[in-house]
Motif scaffolding. Structure first.
Motif, PDB file in Angstrom:
ATOM      1  N   THR A 192       4.752   4.866   0.867  1.00 30.35           N
ATOM      2  CA  THR A 192       4.835   3.334   0.864  1.00 30.35           C
ATOM      3  C   THR A 192       4.371   2.856  -0.423  1.00 30.35           C
ATOM      4  N   GLY A 193       3.656   1.892  -0.634  1.00 29.79           N
ATOM      5  CA  GLY A 193       3.081   1.180  -1.769  1.00 29.79           C
ATOM      6  C   GLY A 193       4.246   1.083  -2.875  1.00 29.79           C
ATOM      7  N   GLY A 194       3.892   0.798  -4.008  1.00 28.48           N
ATOM      8  CA  GLY A 194       4.884   0.237  -5.049  1.00 28.48           C
ATOM      9  C   GLY A 194       6.110   1.057  -5.108  1.00 28.48           C
ATOM     10  N   PHE A 195       5.885   2.360  -4.826  1.00 27.25           N
ATOM     11  CA  PHE A 195       7.078   3.205  -4.938  1.00 27.25           C
ATOM     12  C   PHE A 195       8.231   3.072  -3.877  1.00 27.25           C
ATOM     13  N   ARG A 196       7.764   2.570  -2.509  1.00 28.50           N
ATOM     14  CA  ARG A 196       8.784   2.089  -1.686  1.00 28.50           C
ATOM     15  C   ARG A 196       9.402   0.740  -2.254  1.00 28.50           C
ATOM     16  N   ARG A 197       8.737  -0.116  -2.915  1.00 29.71           N
ATOM     17  CA  ARG A 197       9.381  -1.121  -3.516  1.00 29.71           C
ATOM     18  C   ARG A 197      10.340  -1.110  -4.817  1.00 29.71           C
ATOM     19  N   GLY A 198      10.389   0.198  -5.139  1.00 29.83           N
ATOM     20  CA  GLY A 198      11.389   0.536  -6.289  1.00 29.83           C
ATOM     21  C   GLY A 198      10.801   0.764  -7.717  1.00 29.83           C
ATOM     22  N   LYS A 199       9.316   0.612  -7.531  1.00 30.59           N
ATOM     23  CA  LYS A 199       8.565   0.715  -8.971  1.00 30.59           C
ATOM     24  C   LYS A 199       8.842   1.950  -9.416  1.00 30.59           C
ATOM     25  N   LEU A 200       9.186   2.263 -10.881  1.00 30.24           N
ATOM     26  CA  LEU A 200       9.119   3.524 -11.359  1.00 30.24           C
ATOM     27  C   LEU A 200       8.132   4.258 -11.886  1.00 30.24           C
ATOM     28  N   THR A 201       6.940   3.617 -11.560  1.00 33.37           N
ATOM     29  CA  THR A 201       5.557   4.057 -12.090  1.00 33.37           C
ATOM     30  C   THR A 201       4.366   3.273 -11.093  1.00 33.37           C
ATOM     31  N   GLY A 202       3.284   4.053 -10.996  1.00 32.54           N
ATOM     32  CA  GLY A 202       2.268   3.452 -10.094  1.00 32.54           C
ATOM     33  C   GLY A 202       1.012   4.051 -10.402  1.00 32.54           C
ATOM     34  N   HIS A 203      -0.088   3.333  -9.848  1.00 32.26           N
ATOM     35  CA  HIS A 203      -1.347   3.820 -10.432  1.00 32.26           C
ATOM     36  C   HIS A 203      -1.881   4.881  -9.248  1.00 32.26           C
ATOM     37  N   ASP A 204      -1.106   5.158  -8.145  1.00 31.03           N
ATOM     38  CA  ASP A 204      -1.445   5.962  -7.159  1.00 31.03           C
ATOM     39  C   ASP A 204      -0.399   6.178  -6.517  1.00 31.03           C
ATOM     40  N   VAL A 205      -0.135   7.202  -5.568  1.00 27.43           N
ATOM     41  CA  VAL A 205       0.938   7.311  -4.562  1.00 27.43           C
ATOM     42  C   VAL A 205       0.451   7.290  -3.108  1.00 27.43           C
ATOM     43  N   TRP A 336       1.342  -1.536   4.190  1.00 24.30           N
ATOM     44  CA  TRP A 336       0.925  -0.521   3.199  1.00 24.30           C
ATOM     45  C   TRP A 336       2.147  -0.749   1.948  1.00 24.30           C
ATOM     46  N   THR A 337       3.080  -1.454   2.329  1.00 24.21           N
ATOM     47  CA  THR A 337       4.356  -1.340   1.358  1.00 24.21           C
ATOM     48  C   THR A 337       3.911  -2.591   0.271  1.00 24.21           C
ATOM     49  N   GLY A 338       3.114  -3.645   0.642  1.00 17.56           N
ATOM     50  CA  GLY A 338       2.780  -4.524  -0.689  1.00 17.56           C
ATOM     51  C   GLY A 338       4.083  -5.436  -0.944  1.00 17.56           C
ATOM     52  N   SER A 339       4.001  -6.019  -2.095  1.00 18.31           N
ATOM     53  CA  SER A 339       2.784  -5.839  -3.029  1.00 18.31           C
ATOM     54  C   SER A 339       1.390  -6.607  -2.297  1.00 18.31           C
ATOM     55  N   LYS A 340       0.530  -6.425  -2.959  1.00 18.24           N
ATOM     56  CA  LYS A 340      -0.902  -7.072  -2.602  1.00 18.24           C
ATOM     57  C   LYS A 340      -0.716  -8.352  -2.328  1.00 18.24           C
ATOM     58  N   LEU A 341       0.043  -9.208  -3.126  1.00 19.20           N
ATOM     59  CA  LEU A 341       0.066 -10.555  -2.985  1.00 19.20           C
ATOM     60  C   LEU A 341       1.038 -10.948  -1.891  1.00 19.20           C
ATOM     61  N   PHE A 342       2.155 -10.206  -1.793  1.00 19.54           N
ATOM     62  CA  PHE A 342       3.028 -10.404  -0.661  1.00 19.54           C
ATOM     63  C   PHE A 342       2.197 -10.252   0.730  1.00 19.54           C
ATOM     64  N   GLU A 343       1.498  -9.157   0.691  1.00 18.16           N
ATOM     65  CA  GLU A 343       0.671  -8.983   1.999  1.00 18.16           C
ATOM     66  C   GLU A 343      -0.112 -10.178   2.267  1.00 18.16           C
ATOM     67  N   ARG A 344      -1.012 -10.741   1.338  1.00 17.88           N
ATOM     68  CA  ARG A 344      -1.805 -11.643   1.359  1.00 17.88           C
ATOM     69  C   ARG A 344      -0.963 -12.711   1.959  1.00 17.88           C
TER      70      ARG A 344
HETATM   71  N1  DCP Z   1      -2.985  -3.024   0.238  1.00 15.85           N
HETATM   72  C1  DCP Z   1      -3.318  -4.231   0.661  1.00 15.85           C
HETATM   73  N2  DCP Z   1      -4.668  -4.422   0.320  1.00 15.85           N
HETATM   74  C2  DCP Z   1      -5.519  -3.429  -0.152  1.00 15.85           C
HETATM   75  C3  DCP Z   1      -5.214  -2.230  -0.391  1.00 15.85           C
HETATM   76  C4  DCP Z   1      -3.796  -1.956  -0.081  1.00 15.85           C
HETATM   77  O1  DCP Z   1      -2.695  -4.891   1.011  1.00 15.85           O
HETATM   78  N3  DCP Z   1      -7.088  -3.939  -0.260  1.00 15.85           N
HETATM   79  C5  DCP Z   1      -1.457  -2.617   0.517  1.00 15.85           C
HETATM   80  C6  DCP Z   1      -0.537  -3.333  -0.288  1.00 15.85           C
HETATM   81  C7  DCP Z   1      -0.210  -2.446  -1.370  1.00 15.85           C
HETATM   82  C8  DCP Z   1      -0.269  -0.991  -0.685  1.00 15.85           C
HETATM   83  O2  DCP Z   1      -1.465  -0.936   0.222  1.00 15.85           O
HETATM   84  O3  DCP Z   1       0.841  -2.741  -2.145  1.00 15.85           O
HETATM   85  C9  DCP Z   1      -0.715   0.018  -1.501  1.00 15.85           C
HETATM   86  O4  DCP Z   1      -1.844  -0.425  -2.202  1.00 15.85           O
HETATM   87  P1  DCP Z   1      -1.840  -0.035  -3.875  1.00 15.85           P
HETATM   88  O5  DCP Z   1      -3.079  -0.260  -4.383  1.00 15.85           O
HETATM   89  O6  DCP Z   1      -1.629   1.357  -4.319  1.00 15.85           O
HETATM   90  O7  DCP Z   1      -0.909  -1.093  -4.756  1.00 15.85           O
HETATM   91  P2  DCP Z   1       0.759  -0.541  -4.992  1.00 15.85           P
HETATM   92  O8  DCP Z   1       1.122   0.688  -4.460  1.00 15.85           O
HETATM   93  O9  DCP Z   1       1.587  -1.907  -4.798  1.00 15.85           O
HETATM   94  O10 DCP Z   1       0.500  -0.733  -6.573  1.00 15.85           O
HETATM   95  P3  DCP Z   1       0.591   0.585  -7.613  1.00 15.85           P
HETATM   96  O11 DCP Z   1       1.937   0.873  -8.059  1.00 15.85           O
HETATM   97  O12 DCP Z   1      -0.531   0.219  -8.694  1.00 15.85           O
HETATM   98  O13 DCP Z   1      -0.172   1.895  -6.935  1.00 15.85           O
END
Ligand code: DCP
Ligand code: MG
Length: 396
Positions: A192-205, A336-344
């Motif tokens: 899930t997270g950024g990699f599921r959205r097609g990002k090439l790098t992330g801060h975590d998995v 858990w797919t995000g992005s954080k703003l999209f979720e919000r």
């Molecule tokens: N998430 C959320 N709010 C939080 C923690 C997580 O909405 N407080 C959801 C949305 C995020 C996803 O979980 O996209 C994964 O959290 P990450 O912080 O790992 O965010 P990303 O995976 O999108 O970014 P990165 O590529 O930096 O890991």
């Protein structure tokens, strides 16, 4: 030379979840400046200001062309006075003086370095700064007590702060898959997270784990963690009930299921692929030759210690594991797919426009006083009266 009157006037819907935001960004200079100011606000523990800048950046990310003049932005949502001032500065001078001076400020640098330690948030960092600690060196020398997460974070600082590549995420995915299916055959792992959205790098998995039979996932997390630990894959782990989701989402969760929903924050020990430069070609039956990382890319027992000058044969990677019962899987996947703003924005849309409460567990209709079931993300968007947005277009 673009005539102002002829310049395209943009139009975007109010909520990020009504927009399709790909990774292609025509306004990176503007959105970088706004994102930097958002980051700074978050580091200063001013989340309201942070969200305002994030929303403004997200509107610009959704535009089909570069902005050339302020008049093109007339009528767009989420662009407050402050954001517009930043945009104007960039359009007139090529950069934002506020973003540049923030980037260079000692306080921003110190907050960034200190919160780069896993387990350290803005409040702790600010407290340290007030006590004269601005660098990792000063922190180490201070003798301040660190909790277990922070100790691991400091020890693995470089690894944790180095971007994770998709290849590394996939290598960890194979390890997690092996762990999960060893302790519970039939269980499923989803990136899930950024990699599921097609990002090439992330801060975590980020991974979501479930089992197609309701209830079989109970007690799974401790078993997965034990397996990973026994194989030497974990540098740090802490398993918790998901308090983030519990605290923020009020009634949008079946209380009885809460104890099934677990999260594990971990730091993985991932073997570096020493033969990264000499990948072996593998011939497929269709005659296509592709490159494949050597089988032992994630050896199970990497060397424990090396001389200081030697590069480590492994790296530290932040990995988040979440277990969800299948009945909540679609909500967990969307959440858990995000992005954080999209979720919000999804939650804001649900609340303000639909009188519903959305969480990573469920969707509750406050008018009908009932939960709305869903077995796919598509169904959740439909319940919310939104057009379906695929993961690759949730990069708001
Ligand atoms: N998430 C959320 N709010 C939080 C923690 C997580 O909405 N407080 C959801 C949305 C995020 C996803 O979980 O996209 C994964 O959290 P990450 O912080 O790992 O965010 P990303 O995976 O999108 O970014 P990165 O590529 O930096 O890991
Ligand atoms: Mg992530």
């Amino acid at each position: 030379q673009i005539n102002e009157a002829e310049a395209m006037v943009f139009s975007v819907p109010n909520y990020a979840c009504q927009r399709r935001t790909t990774l292609e960004n025509h306004n990176a200079v503007l959105t970088d400046a706004l994102s930097l100011l958002a980051e700074n606000a978050e580091l200063e523990d001013e989340d309201g200001r942070g969200v305002a800048f994030r929303r403004a950046a997200a509107v610009l990310k959704a535009l089909p062309k570069p902005v050339t003049s302020l008049t093109q932005l007339r009528g767009l949502p989420c662009l407050g006075e402050h954001s517009l001032r930043v945009i104007q500065d960039v359009l007139e001078t090529g950069s934002s003086s506020e973003a540049e001076s923030t980037k260079q400020s000692e306080r921003f640098k110190a907050l960034k370095v200190l919160t780069g330690i896993f387990g350290v948030g803005p409040k702790t960092a600010a407290w340290w700064i007030r006590h004269g600690i601005n660098t990792l060196h000063q922190l180490r020398a201070s003798g301040h007590t660190l909790n277990r997460a922070q100790q691991a974070g400091l020890e693995h600082y470089d690894g944790v702060n180095r971007p994770v590549t998709k290849a590394e995420a996939d290598a960890i995915g194979e390890i997690v898959e092996t762990a999960v299916t060893s302790v519970l055959p039939g269980a499923q792992v989803t990136l899930t997270g950024g990699f599921r959205r097609g990002k090439l790098t992330g801060h975590d998995v980020d991974f979501l784990i479930t089992h197609p039979e309701e209830g079989r996932e109970e007690g799974l997390m401790p078993k997965v963690v034990s397996w990973l630990e026994s194989q030497g894959f974990l540098l740090y782990q802490k398993t918790t009930r998901n308090s983030y989701l519990e605290s923020k989402d009020g009634p949008a969760r079946p209380a009885s299921n809460m104890d099934r929903f677990e999260r594990c924050f971990s730091i993985f020990k991932l073997a570096e692929d020493e033969r990264r430069e000499t990948k072996q070609p593998e011939t497929r039956t269709d005659g296509v030759t592709r490159l494949r990382a050597s089988e032992d890319a994630c050896g199970r027992q990497p060397a424990l210690s090396q001389a200081d000058e030697e590069p480590k044969p492994w790296r530290a990677v932040r990995v988040d594991l979440v277990v969800s019962p299948i009945s909540q899987f679609a909500f967990a996947l969307l959440g858990w797919t995000g992005s954080k703003l999209f979720e919000r924005e999804l939650r804001r849309w649900a609340g303000y426009e639909k009188t519903m409460s959305l969480s990573s567990h469920a969707l509750y209709d406050n008018k009908q006083s009932r939960y709305l079931k869903a077995t796919s993300e598509e169904e959740i968007f439909a319940h919310l009266g939104l057009e379906y947005v695929p993961p690759s277009e949730r990069n708001a």
